[in-house]
Design a protein around this motif. Structure first.
Motif, short mmCIF file in Angstrom:
data_model
loop_
_atom_site.label_atom_id
_atom_site.label_comp_id
_atom_site.label_asym_id
_atom_site.label_seq_id
_atom_site.Cartn_x
_atom_site.Cartn_y
_atom_site.Cartn_z
N GLN A 125 0.81 -1.21 0.00
CA GLN A 125 0.00 0.00 0.00
C GLN A 125 0.85 1.27 0.00
O GLN A 125 0.44 2.29 -0.56
N LEU A 126 2.04 1.20 0.60
CA LEU A 126 2.92 2.37 0.56
C LEU A 126 3.43 2.61 -0.85
O LEU A 126 3.57 3.76 -1.28
N ARG A 127 3.72 1.54 -1.58
CA ARG A 127 4.13 1.71 -2.97
C ARG A 127 2.98 2.21 -3.84
O ARG A 127 3.19 2.92 -4.82
N GLN A 128 1.76 1.88 -3.45
CA GLN A 128 0.60 2.35 -4.20
C GLN A 128 0.28 3.81 -3.93
O GLN A 128 -0.07 4.55 -4.85
N ARG A 521 -0.11 1.75 8.55
CA ARG A 521 -1.24 2.54 9.05
C ARG A 521 -0.79 3.92 9.51
O ARG A 521 -1.51 4.91 9.30
N TYR A 522 0.37 3.98 10.13
CA TYR A 522 0.88 5.27 10.58
C TYR A 522 1.17 6.19 9.41
O TYR A 522 0.79 7.38 9.41
N LEU A 523 1.84 5.70 8.37
CA LEU A 523 2.19 6.55 7.24
C LEU A 523 0.96 6.95 6.43
O LEU A 523 0.90 8.06 5.89
N THR A 527 -2.16 6.75 12.27
CA THR A 527 -2.51 5.94 13.43
C THR A 527 -1.26 5.32 14.04
O THR A 527 -0.53 4.57 13.38
N LEU A 528 -1.01 5.61 15.31
CA LEU A 528 0.17 5.08 16.00
C LEU A 528 -0.13 3.69 16.58
O LEU A 528 -1.27 3.39 16.94
N PRO A 529 0.89 2.85 16.72
CA PRO A 529 0.69 1.59 17.45
C PRO A 529 0.44 1.88 18.92
O PRO A 529 0.81 2.95 19.44
#
Length: 543
Positions: A125-128, A521-523, A527-529
Protein backbone atom coordinates in the motif's frame (compact mmCIF):
# COMPACT_ATOMS: atom_id res chain seq x y z
CA UNK A 1 44.92 -17.28 28.78
CA UNK A 2 41.19 -18.19 29.04
CA UNK A 3 38.81 -15.86 27.25
CA UNK A 4 35.91 -14.33 29.17
CA UNK A 5 32.31 -15.02 28.16
CA UNK A 6 31.33 -12.56 25.46
CA UNK A 7 28.18 -11.33 27.18
CA UNK A 8 28.25 -7.52 27.13
CA UNK A 9 27.13 -5.43 30.09
CA UNK A 10 23.66 -3.96 29.89
CA UNK A 11 23.57 -0.52 28.30
CA UNK A 12 21.06 1.65 30.12
CA UNK A 13 19.69 4.74 28.45
CA UNK A 14 18.34 7.34 30.88
CA UNK A 15 14.82 8.61 30.38
CA UNK A 16 14.90 12.28 29.56
CA UNK A 17 12.77 15.26 30.47
CA UNK A 18 12.37 18.40 28.36
CA UNK A 19 13.98 21.19 30.41
CA UNK A 20 14.95 23.29 27.42
CA UNK A 21 11.50 23.97 25.96
CA UNK A 22 11.03 27.34 27.61
CA UNK A 23 14.43 28.61 26.52
CA UNK A 24 13.77 27.26 23.06
CA UNK A 25 10.77 29.52 22.51
CA UNK A 26 12.98 32.53 21.82
CA UNK A 27 14.71 30.63 19.02
CA UNK A 28 11.60 29.12 17.45
CA UNK A 29 11.54 31.40 14.44
CA UNK A 30 15.16 30.71 13.62
CA UNK A 31 14.71 26.97 14.00
CA UNK A 32 11.70 26.98 11.70
CA UNK A 33 13.98 28.57 9.15
CA UNK A 34 16.50 25.77 9.66
CA UNK A 35 19.07 27.95 11.43
CA UNK A 36 20.44 27.59 14.94
CA UNK A 37 20.41 30.57 17.34
CA UNK A 38 24.14 30.97 16.69
CA UNK A 39 23.28 31.84 13.11
CA UNK A 40 20.93 34.70 14.06
CA UNK A 41 23.13 37.36 12.52
CA UNK A 42 23.27 35.36 9.31
CA UNK A 43 19.49 34.85 8.86
CA UNK A 44 18.79 35.24 5.16
CA UNK A 45 15.91 35.09 2.68
CA UNK A 46 14.54 31.69 1.79
CA UNK A 47 16.55 29.81 -0.83
CA UNK A 48 14.98 29.10 -4.22
CA UNK A 49 13.04 25.84 -4.52
CA UNK A 50 14.56 23.45 -7.09
CA UNK A 51 12.53 22.75 -10.23
CA UNK A 52 12.30 19.00 -10.92
CA UNK A 53 11.44 17.36 -14.26
CA UNK A 54 12.38 13.70 -13.55
CA UNK A 55 13.60 13.39 -17.14
CA UNK A 56 17.03 11.79 -16.67
CA UNK A 57 17.60 8.18 -17.80
CA UNK A 58 17.11 5.80 -14.89
CA UNK A 59 16.53 2.22 -13.77
CA UNK A 60 13.35 0.53 -15.10
CA UNK A 61 10.34 1.74 -13.15
CA UNK A 62 12.24 4.71 -11.70
CA UNK A 63 12.81 8.32 -12.70
CA UNK A 64 15.90 10.41 -11.94
CA UNK A 65 16.76 14.08 -11.70
CA UNK A 66 19.28 16.53 -10.25
CA UNK A 67 18.40 19.34 -7.87
CA UNK A 68 20.48 22.40 -7.14
CA UNK A 69 20.56 23.59 -3.52
CA UNK A 70 22.62 26.25 -1.73
CA UNK A 71 26.16 25.36 -0.76
CA UNK A 72 25.79 27.60 2.31
CA UNK A 73 22.35 28.32 3.73
CA UNK A 74 23.66 31.57 5.16
CA UNK A 75 24.10 32.64 1.54
CA UNK A 76 21.03 30.99 -0.05
CA UNK A 77 21.43 32.72 -3.42
CA UNK A 78 25.14 32.06 -3.71
CA UNK A 79 27.01 28.99 -4.92
CA UNK A 80 25.07 25.75 -5.30
CA UNK A 81 25.70 22.01 -5.11
CA UNK A 82 23.98 19.25 -7.07
CA UNK A 83 21.89 16.51 -5.46
CA UNK A 84 21.17 13.30 -7.37
CA UNK A 85 17.58 12.05 -6.93
CA UNK A 86 15.58 8.96 -7.83
CA UNK A 87 11.80 8.48 -7.76
CA UNK A 88 9.43 5.54 -7.99
CA UNK A 89 6.00 6.98 -8.85
CA UNK A 90 3.04 5.78 -6.80
CA UNK A 91 1.22 2.85 -8.41
CA UNK A 92 -2.18 4.41 -7.69
CA UNK A 93 -1.79 8.02 -8.79
CA UNK A 94 -5.51 8.68 -8.37
CA UNK A 95 -5.23 8.02 -4.61
CA UNK A 96 -1.68 9.25 -4.13
CA UNK A 97 -1.02 10.75 -0.69
CA UNK A 98 2.30 12.43 -1.44
CA UNK A 99 6.01 11.62 -1.39
CA UNK A 100 7.78 9.33 1.07
CA UNK A 101 11.45 10.26 1.28
CA UNK A 102 13.91 7.48 2.17
CA UNK A 103 17.43 7.71 3.57
CA UNK A 104 19.36 4.43 4.09
CA UNK A 105 21.99 5.83 6.46
CA UNK A 106 25.71 5.25 6.45
CA UNK A 107 26.54 8.06 6.51
CA UNK A 108 27.70 7.64 2.95
CA UNK A 109 25.17 5.27 1.35
CA UNK A 110 23.75 6.78 -1.85
CA UNK A 111 19.97 6.84 -1.80
CA UNK A 112 19.85 6.54 -5.58
CA UNK A 113 21.26 3.01 -5.38
CA UNK A 114 19.56 1.99 -2.11
CA UNK A 115 15.97 2.91 -2.98
CA UNK A 116 15.35 0.35 -5.75
CA UNK A 117 16.19 -2.52 -3.36
CA UNK A 118 14.43 -1.01 -0.35
CA UNK A 119 11.24 -0.19 -2.25
CA UNK A 120 10.29 -3.85 -2.62
CA UNK A 121 10.60 -4.38 1.14
CA UNK A 122 7.90 -1.79 1.86
CA UNK A 123 4.23 -2.76 2.25
CA UNK A 124 2.36 -2.77 -1.08
CA UNK A 125 0.00 0.00 0.00
CA UNK A 126 2.92 2.37 0.56
CA UNK A 127 4.13 1.71 -2.97
CA UNK A 128 0.60 2.35 -4.20
CA UNK A 129 -0.08 5.55 -2.27
CA UNK A 130 3.29 7.31 -2.18
CA UNK A 131 5.89 8.40 -4.66
CA UNK A 132 9.11 7.02 -3.18
CA UNK A 133 12.11 9.35 -3.42
CA UNK A 134 15.73 8.75 -2.48
CA UNK A 135 18.67 11.07 -2.90
CA UNK A 136 22.42 11.11 -2.55
CA UNK A 137 23.15 13.58 0.26
CA UNK A 138 25.62 16.37 -0.47
CA UNK A 139 29.12 14.93 -0.62
CA UNK A 140 27.83 11.41 -1.45
CA UNK A 141 27.53 9.31 -4.60
CA UNK A 142 26.43 11.15 -7.73
CA UNK A 143 25.83 14.42 -5.86
CA UNK A 144 28.55 17.06 -5.60
CA UNK A 145 31.47 15.50 -3.71
CA UNK A 146 34.73 16.70 -2.23
CA UNK A 147 37.80 17.22 -4.35
CA UNK A 148 40.67 16.04 -2.17
CA UNK A 149 43.27 15.26 -4.83
CA UNK A 150 44.51 17.49 -7.64
CA UNK A 151 43.88 16.10 -11.11
CA UNK A 152 43.17 17.47 -14.54
CA UNK A 153 39.47 16.65 -14.65
CA UNK A 154 38.33 16.70 -11.04
CA UNK A 155 36.08 13.70 -11.77
CA UNK A 156 35.20 11.08 -9.21
CA UNK A 157 37.41 8.40 -10.76
CA UNK A 158 40.43 10.63 -10.28
CA UNK A 159 39.47 11.31 -6.68
CA UNK A 160 39.01 7.60 -5.93
CA UNK A 161 42.37 6.79 -7.47
CA UNK A 162 44.07 9.40 -5.30
CA UNK A 163 42.31 8.15 -2.20
CA UNK A 164 43.31 4.55 -2.82
CA UNK A 165 46.90 5.54 -3.54
CA UNK A 166 47.04 7.14 -0.11
CA UNK A 167 45.03 4.61 1.90
CA UNK A 168 45.43 1.37 -0.05
CA UNK A 169 48.28 0.06 2.09
CA UNK A 170 46.41 0.32 5.38
CA UNK A 171 45.41 -2.86 7.20
CA UNK A 172 41.98 -4.24 6.41
CA UNK A 173 39.55 -3.90 9.27
CA UNK A 174 41.47 -1.84 11.82
CA UNK A 175 45.09 -1.46 12.99
CA UNK A 176 46.66 -3.79 15.54
CA UNK A 177 49.89 -2.85 17.28
CA UNK A 178 51.86 0.38 17.46
CA UNK A 179 53.28 0.25 13.92
CA UNK A 180 49.93 -0.25 12.21
CA UNK A 181 48.23 2.29 14.46
CA UNK A 182 50.84 4.93 13.62
CA UNK A 183 50.53 4.17 9.90
CA UNK A 184 46.73 4.44 10.16
CA UNK A 185 46.76 7.77 12.01
CA UNK A 186 49.38 9.30 9.69
CA UNK A 187 47.50 8.27 6.54
CA UNK A 188 44.20 9.74 7.68
CA UNK A 189 45.93 12.92 8.87
CA UNK A 190 47.37 13.27 5.35
CA UNK A 191 43.92 12.65 3.87
CA UNK A 192 42.51 15.48 5.96
CA UNK A 193 45.25 17.84 4.79
CA UNK A 194 44.67 16.80 1.18
CA UNK A 195 40.97 17.62 1.45
CA UNK A 196 41.63 20.98 3.10
CA UNK A 197 44.18 21.94 0.44
CA UNK A 198 42.21 20.83 -2.63
CA UNK A 199 38.61 21.67 -1.74
CA UNK A 200 37.99 24.16 -4.53
CA UNK A 201 34.24 24.46 -3.98
CA UNK A 202 34.13 25.12 -0.24
CA UNK A 203 32.02 21.99 0.27
CA UNK A 204 34.15 20.77 3.18
CA UNK A 205 32.63 23.40 5.44
CA UNK A 206 29.04 22.41 4.62
CA UNK A 207 28.69 18.66 5.02
CA UNK A 208 26.88 18.37 8.34
CA UNK A 209 23.66 16.42 8.73
CA UNK A 210 21.99 19.75 9.54
CA UNK A 211 22.86 20.94 6.02
CA UNK A 212 21.42 17.70 4.61
CA UNK A 213 18.24 18.31 6.63
CA UNK A 214 17.95 21.76 5.06
CA UNK A 215 18.40 20.14 1.65
CA UNK A 216 15.65 17.68 2.51
CA UNK A 217 13.28 20.51 3.34
CA UNK A 218 13.93 22.10 -0.05
CA UNK A 219 13.27 18.75 -1.73
CA UNK A 220 10.00 18.48 0.22
CA UNK A 221 8.97 21.81 -1.26
CA UNK A 222 10.17 20.79 -4.71
CA UNK A 223 7.81 17.78 -4.82
CA UNK A 224 4.92 19.95 -3.63
CA UNK A 225 4.34 18.45 -0.16
CA UNK A 226 3.20 20.79 2.61
CA UNK A 227 4.77 18.52 5.23
CA UNK A 228 7.41 15.80 5.13
CA UNK A 229 6.79 12.05 5.09
CA UNK A 230 10.06 10.26 5.79
CA UNK A 231 11.59 6.85 6.43
CA UNK A 232 15.15 6.76 7.75
CA UNK A 233 17.09 3.63 8.65
CA UNK A 234 20.28 3.40 10.74
CA UNK A 235 22.17 6.71 10.43
CA UNK A 236 19.18 7.98 8.45
CA UNK A 237 17.45 8.19 11.84
CA UNK A 238 19.93 10.91 12.82
CA UNK A 239 18.96 12.87 9.73
CA UNK A 240 15.30 12.40 10.62
CA UNK A 241 15.80 13.52 14.22
CA UNK A 242 17.77 16.54 13.03
CA UNK A 243 15.04 17.51 10.55
CA UNK A 244 12.32 17.05 13.18
CA UNK A 245 14.05 19.52 15.49
CA UNK A 246 15.08 22.05 12.85
CA UNK A 247 11.66 21.98 11.15
CA UNK A 248 9.22 20.68 13.79
CA UNK A 249 6.18 22.25 12.16
CA UNK A 250 6.84 20.48 8.86
CA UNK A 251 6.64 16.85 9.97
CA UNK A 252 3.68 14.89 8.55
CA UNK A 253 4.91 11.38 9.38
CA UNK A 254 8.37 10.07 10.21
CA UNK A 255 9.60 6.52 10.84
CA UNK A 256 13.07 6.19 12.36
CA UNK A 257 14.17 2.55 12.09
CA UNK A 258 17.08 1.37 14.32
CA UNK A 259 17.96 4.72 15.76
CA UNK A 260 21.10 6.25 17.12
CA UNK A 261 20.71 8.10 20.42
CA UNK A 262 21.30 11.66 19.14
CA UNK A 263 22.53 13.03 22.46
CA UNK A 264 25.06 10.24 22.99
CA UNK A 265 26.22 10.46 19.39
CA UNK A 266 26.57 14.21 18.97
CA UNK A 267 28.01 15.32 22.31
CA UNK A 268 27.69 12.61 24.93
CA UNK A 269 25.42 12.75 27.94
CA UNK A 270 28.20 13.54 30.43
CA UNK A 271 31.69 15.07 30.24
CA UNK A 272 33.09 11.57 30.72
CA UNK A 273 31.04 10.35 27.76
CA UNK A 274 32.29 13.22 25.62
CA UNK A 275 35.86 11.98 26.04
CA UNK A 276 35.01 8.62 24.44
CA UNK A 277 34.86 7.83 20.72
CA UNK A 278 31.29 8.28 19.42
CA UNK A 279 30.48 4.61 18.75
CA UNK A 280 31.48 3.76 22.31
CA UNK A 281 29.28 6.58 23.62
CA UNK A 282 26.40 5.18 21.59
CA UNK A 283 27.07 1.63 22.79
CA UNK A 284 27.65 0.06 19.36
CA UNK A 285 30.39 -2.19 20.71
CA UNK A 286 28.06 -3.48 23.42
CA UNK A 287 25.30 -4.07 20.89
CA UNK A 288 27.54 -6.07 18.58
CA UNK A 289 28.87 -8.18 21.49
CA UNK A 290 25.35 -9.03 22.59
CA UNK A 291 24.42 -9.92 19.02
CA UNK A 292 27.45 -12.23 18.75
CA UNK A 293 26.41 -13.85 22.03
CA UNK A 294 22.98 -14.51 20.60
CA UNK A 295 24.38 -15.83 17.35
CA UNK A 296 26.70 -18.32 19.07
CA UNK A 297 23.94 -19.54 21.38
CA UNK A 298 21.46 -20.06 18.56
CA UNK A 299 24.06 -21.51 16.22
CA UNK A 300 25.00 -24.04 18.89
CA UNK A 301 21.37 -24.91 19.55
CA UNK A 302 20.75 -25.36 15.81
CA UNK A 303 23.40 -28.11 15.45
CA UNK A 304 25.64 -28.37 12.36
CA UNK A 305 22.72 -29.15 10.05
CA UNK A 306 21.28 -25.71 10.77
CA UNK A 307 24.47 -23.72 11.43
CA UNK A 308 27.73 -24.89 9.89
CA UNK A 309 29.80 -23.51 12.79
CA UNK A 310 27.80 -25.30 15.49
CA UNK A 311 29.74 -27.56 17.83
CA UNK A 312 26.56 -29.26 19.04
CA UNK A 313 25.60 -26.98 21.94
CA UNK A 314 25.81 -23.27 22.83
CA UNK A 315 28.62 -23.90 25.32
CA UNK A 316 30.71 -25.94 22.90
CA UNK A 317 30.13 -23.42 20.11
CA UNK A 318 31.34 -20.60 22.35
CA UNK A 319 34.47 -22.59 23.15
CA UNK A 320 35.00 -23.25 19.43
CA UNK A 321 34.72 -19.53 18.66
CA UNK A 322 37.19 -18.69 21.45
CA UNK A 323 39.64 -21.24 20.06
CA UNK A 324 39.30 -19.72 16.58
CA UNK A 325 40.03 -16.25 17.95
CA UNK A 326 43.09 -17.62 19.78
CA UNK A 327 44.34 -19.08 16.51
CA UNK A 328 43.84 -15.74 14.72
CA UNK A 329 45.80 -13.97 17.47
CA UNK A 330 48.73 -16.30 16.79
CA UNK A 331 48.69 -15.55 13.07
CA UNK A 332 46.55 -15.01 9.98
CA UNK A 333 44.43 -17.72 8.36
CA UNK A 334 44.20 -18.20 4.59
CA UNK A 335 40.92 -19.54 3.21
CA UNK A 336 40.99 -21.09 -0.26
CA UNK A 337 43.86 -21.58 -2.68
CA UNK A 338 45.28 -19.91 -5.73
CA UNK A 339 43.62 -16.74 -7.05
CA UNK A 340 40.59 -17.36 -4.79
CA UNK A 341 42.64 -17.38 -1.57
CA UNK A 342 41.77 -14.76 1.04
CA UNK A 343 43.88 -14.12 4.13
CA UNK A 344 42.37 -12.89 7.39
CA UNK A 345 44.08 -11.59 10.46
CA UNK A 346 42.13 -11.02 13.68
CA UNK A 347 41.05 -7.49 12.72
CA UNK A 348 39.82 -8.47 9.26
CA UNK A 349 38.00 -11.50 10.65
CA UNK A 350 36.34 -9.57 13.48
CA UNK A 351 35.21 -6.82 11.10
CA UNK A 352 33.69 -9.43 8.80
CA UNK A 353 31.84 -11.14 11.66
CA UNK A 354 30.42 -7.81 12.80
CA UNK A 355 29.08 -7.02 9.33
CA UNK A 356 27.63 -10.49 8.78
CA UNK A 357 25.50 -10.11 11.91
CA UNK A 358 23.51 -7.26 10.30
CA UNK A 359 21.07 -9.58 8.52
CA UNK A 360 19.58 -12.16 10.87
CA UNK A 361 16.89 -13.13 8.34
CA UNK A 362 17.33 -14.03 4.68
CA UNK A 363 16.06 -11.12 2.57
CA UNK A 364 15.84 -11.92 -1.12
CA UNK A 365 15.81 -8.28 -2.24
CA UNK A 366 19.20 -7.69 -0.60
CA UNK A 367 20.67 -11.10 -1.41
CA UNK A 368 21.41 -11.56 2.30
CA UNK A 369 22.00 -15.11 3.59
CA UNK A 370 20.80 -14.42 7.13
CA UNK A 371 22.80 -15.86 10.02
CA UNK A 372 23.62 -18.92 7.99
CA UNK A 373 26.16 -16.60 6.35
CA UNK A 374 28.41 -15.98 9.38
CA UNK A 375 27.99 -19.63 10.37
CA UNK A 376 29.35 -20.87 7.07
CA UNK A 377 32.07 -18.26 6.92
CA UNK A 378 33.36 -18.99 10.44
CA UNK A 379 33.40 -22.69 9.61
CA UNK A 380 35.56 -21.99 6.55
CA UNK A 381 38.08 -20.30 8.84
CA UNK A 382 37.88 -23.18 11.29
CA UNK A 383 38.62 -25.82 8.69
CA UNK A 384 41.33 -23.86 6.84
CA UNK A 385 44.66 -25.67 7.19
CA UNK A 386 47.72 -24.09 8.72
CA UNK A 387 49.70 -22.59 5.86
CA UNK A 388 52.87 -20.54 5.53
CA UNK A 389 52.38 -16.91 6.36
CA UNK A 390 50.70 -15.03 3.50
CA UNK A 391 50.64 -11.27 2.97
CA UNK A 392 48.12 -9.60 5.23
CA UNK A 393 45.05 -8.10 3.58
CA UNK A 394 45.27 -4.39 2.94
CA UNK A 395 43.12 -1.71 1.40
CA UNK A 396 40.72 0.84 2.81
CA UNK A 397 37.10 0.72 1.64
CA UNK A 398 36.25 3.06 -1.23
CA UNK A 399 34.69 6.50 -0.82
CA UNK A 400 36.36 7.30 2.51
CA UNK A 401 36.14 11.05 1.97
CA UNK A 402 32.41 10.76 1.28
CA UNK A 403 31.88 9.04 4.62
CA UNK A 404 34.21 11.22 6.67
CA UNK A 405 32.81 14.53 5.44
CA UNK A 406 29.61 13.98 7.41
CA UNK A 407 30.83 11.57 10.07
CA UNK A 408 33.54 13.90 11.33
CA UNK A 409 31.40 17.03 11.15
CA UNK A 410 28.50 15.75 13.24
CA UNK A 411 30.01 14.62 16.49
CA UNK A 412 32.51 15.48 19.20
CA UNK A 413 35.58 13.30 18.66
CA UNK A 414 38.67 12.72 20.81
CA UNK A 415 41.51 14.91 19.53
CA UNK A 416 44.51 13.74 17.53
CA UNK A 417 46.59 13.36 20.69
CA UNK A 418 44.13 11.02 22.38
CA UNK A 419 45.26 7.46 23.08
CA UNK A 420 43.04 5.44 20.77
CA UNK A 421 44.88 2.23 21.60
CA UNK A 422 43.67 2.71 25.20
CA UNK A 423 40.12 3.21 23.89
CA UNK A 424 40.51 -0.02 21.94
CA UNK A 425 41.64 -1.82 25.10
CA UNK A 426 38.61 -0.44 26.95
CA UNK A 427 36.30 -1.61 24.18
CA UNK A 428 37.87 -5.08 24.19
CA UNK A 429 37.52 -5.33 27.97
CA UNK A 430 33.83 -4.52 27.90
CA UNK A 431 32.82 -6.04 24.54
CA UNK A 432 35.29 -8.78 23.66
CA UNK A 433 37.00 -9.12 20.28
CA UNK A 434 34.46 -6.97 18.43
CA UNK A 435 35.10 -3.95 20.66
CA UNK A 436 38.17 -2.39 18.97
CA UNK A 437 36.44 -2.42 15.58
CA UNK A 438 34.17 0.37 16.88
CA UNK A 439 37.05 2.63 17.97
CA UNK A 440 39.20 3.05 14.86
CA UNK A 441 36.50 4.22 12.40
CA UNK A 442 36.19 7.55 14.19
CA UNK A 443 39.92 7.85 14.87
CA UNK A 444 39.92 8.85 11.20
CA UNK A 445 38.29 12.10 12.37
CA UNK A 446 41.12 13.04 14.76
CA UNK A 447 42.88 15.24 12.19
CA UNK A 448 39.96 15.83 9.86
CA UNK A 449 39.44 19.56 9.12
CA UNK A 450 35.83 19.57 10.34
CA UNK A 451 34.97 23.16 9.47
CA UNK A 452 31.33 22.08 9.17
CA UNK A 453 31.09 22.25 12.98
CA UNK A 454 29.57 25.71 12.68
CA UNK A 455 26.61 24.17 10.81
CA UNK A 456 26.30 21.13 13.05
CA UNK A 457 23.09 20.65 15.03
CA UNK A 458 23.58 19.11 18.47
CA UNK A 459 20.28 19.79 20.19
CA UNK A 460 17.93 20.30 21.81
CA UNK A 461 16.19 17.18 20.52
CA UNK A 462 12.75 17.68 22.05
CA UNK A 463 11.04 20.25 19.80
CA UNK A 464 7.32 19.59 19.60
CA UNK A 465 6.63 18.31 16.09
CA UNK A 466 3.41 18.84 14.15
CA UNK A 467 2.85 15.07 14.14
CA UNK A 468 4.19 12.22 16.29
CA UNK A 469 7.38 10.42 15.26
CA UNK A 470 7.45 6.61 15.20
CA UNK A 471 10.70 4.94 16.30
CA UNK A 472 11.05 1.25 15.37
CA UNK A 473 13.80 -1.07 16.62
CA UNK A 474 14.93 -4.67 16.98
CA UNK A 475 15.87 -5.63 20.52
CA UNK A 476 18.94 -7.43 19.15
CA UNK A 477 20.27 -4.77 16.79
CA UNK A 478 24.06 -5.26 16.42
CA UNK A 479 24.88 -1.66 15.41
CA UNK A 480 22.72 0.89 17.19
CA UNK A 481 21.57 -0.72 20.45
CA UNK A 482 17.87 -0.98 21.24
CA UNK A 483 18.45 1.35 24.20
CA UNK A 484 19.40 4.13 21.77
CA UNK A 485 16.07 3.84 19.97
CA UNK A 486 14.29 3.90 23.31
CA UNK A 487 16.26 6.98 24.34
CA UNK A 488 15.34 8.77 21.10
CA UNK A 489 11.65 7.94 21.50
CA UNK A 490 11.78 9.28 25.07
CA UNK A 491 13.71 12.39 24.04
CA UNK A 492 11.45 13.44 21.19
CA UNK A 493 8.55 15.58 22.34
CA UNK A 494 6.09 13.33 20.48
CA UNK A 495 7.94 10.03 20.08
CA UNK A 496 6.39 6.55 20.09
CA UNK A 497 8.49 3.35 20.23
CA UNK A 498 7.49 0.18 18.37
CA UNK A 499 9.61 -2.78 19.51
CA UNK A 500 10.40 -5.87 17.46
CA UNK A 501 11.70 -8.72 19.61
CA UNK A 502 14.16 -9.75 16.94
CA UNK A 503 17.72 -9.62 15.68
CA UNK A 504 19.66 -7.91 12.93
CA UNK A 505 20.22 -4.31 11.90
CA UNK A 506 17.02 -2.45 10.95
CA UNK A 507 13.51 -3.82 10.91
CA UNK A 508 13.27 -3.01 7.20
CA UNK A 509 16.14 -5.41 6.49
CA UNK A 510 14.89 -8.05 8.95
CA UNK A 511 11.17 -8.03 8.26
CA UNK A 512 8.27 -8.22 10.66
CA UNK A 513 4.79 -8.28 9.10
CA UNK A 514 3.41 -7.10 12.44
CA UNK A 515 5.65 -4.02 12.46
CA UNK A 516 5.07 -3.37 8.75
CA UNK A 517 1.33 -3.26 9.36
CA UNK A 518 1.70 -0.64 12.07
CA UNK A 519 4.11 1.37 9.91
CA UNK A 520 1.69 1.28 6.98
CA UNK A 521 -1.24 2.54 9.05
CA UNK A 522 0.88 5.27 10.58
CA UNK A 523 2.19 6.55 7.24
CA UNK A 524 -1.20 6.38 5.51
CA UNK A 525 -3.50 7.86 8.14
CA UNK A 526 -1.32 8.78 11.16
CA UNK A 527 -2.51 5.94 13.43
CA UNK A 528 0.17 5.08 16.00
CA UNK A 529 0.69 1.59 17.45
CA UNK A 530 -0.41 1.17 21.08
CA UNK A 531 2.11 2.22 23.68
CA UNK A 532 4.41 -0.63 24.60
CA UNK A 533 3.54 -2.63 21.48
CA UNK A 534 5.97 -5.49 20.81
CA UNK A 535 6.03 -7.36 17.49
CA UNK A 536 7.72 -10.60 16.47
CA UNK A 537 9.98 -10.98 13.43
CA UNK A 538 8.77 -13.03 10.50
CA UNK A 539 11.57 -15.56 11.09
CA UNK A 540 14.00 -16.36 13.87
CA UNK A 541 17.61 -17.12 12.97
CA UNK A 542 18.14 -20.78 12.03
CA UNK A 543 14.39 -21.52 12.00
Amino acid sequence: MPRPRLTAPRLTAPRLTAPLRAAAATAAGLLLAGLTPAAASAAAPAPPVPALTWSKPCAPGFQCDTAQVPLDYRDPHGRTVDLALIRRPADDQAHRIGTLFYNPGGPGIPGTTALPAAAMLLPAQLRQRFDLVGFDPRGIGASTTLNCFPDRTGDQDGQEAGEQALLGGLPAGYPIGAAQQSQWADAYARLGRQCAENDRTGLLAHLSTADVARDLDLLRQAVGDRRLSYLGTSYGTYLGATYANLFPGRVRAMILDSAVDPVAWSTGRTPADAALPPFLRAGSDLASARSLDTFLDRCGAAAPAGCAFSAGSPEATRAKYAALMDRLERGPITVGTGPQAVTYDEAAAVTTVSQLLYGAQPVAAFGAPGWAGPGGWLQSLWTAPDTPAAPLPTGAPAHQTQVLGTLCADTVNPPAGADHSAFADLARDRSGELGPSWVWPTQRCADWPAEAARDRYDGPWDRRTAAPVLVVANTGDPVWPYEGSRALADTLARGRLLTVDGDGHTVLGNPSACAAGYEERYLVDGTLPPRGQVCAPDRRPFQ
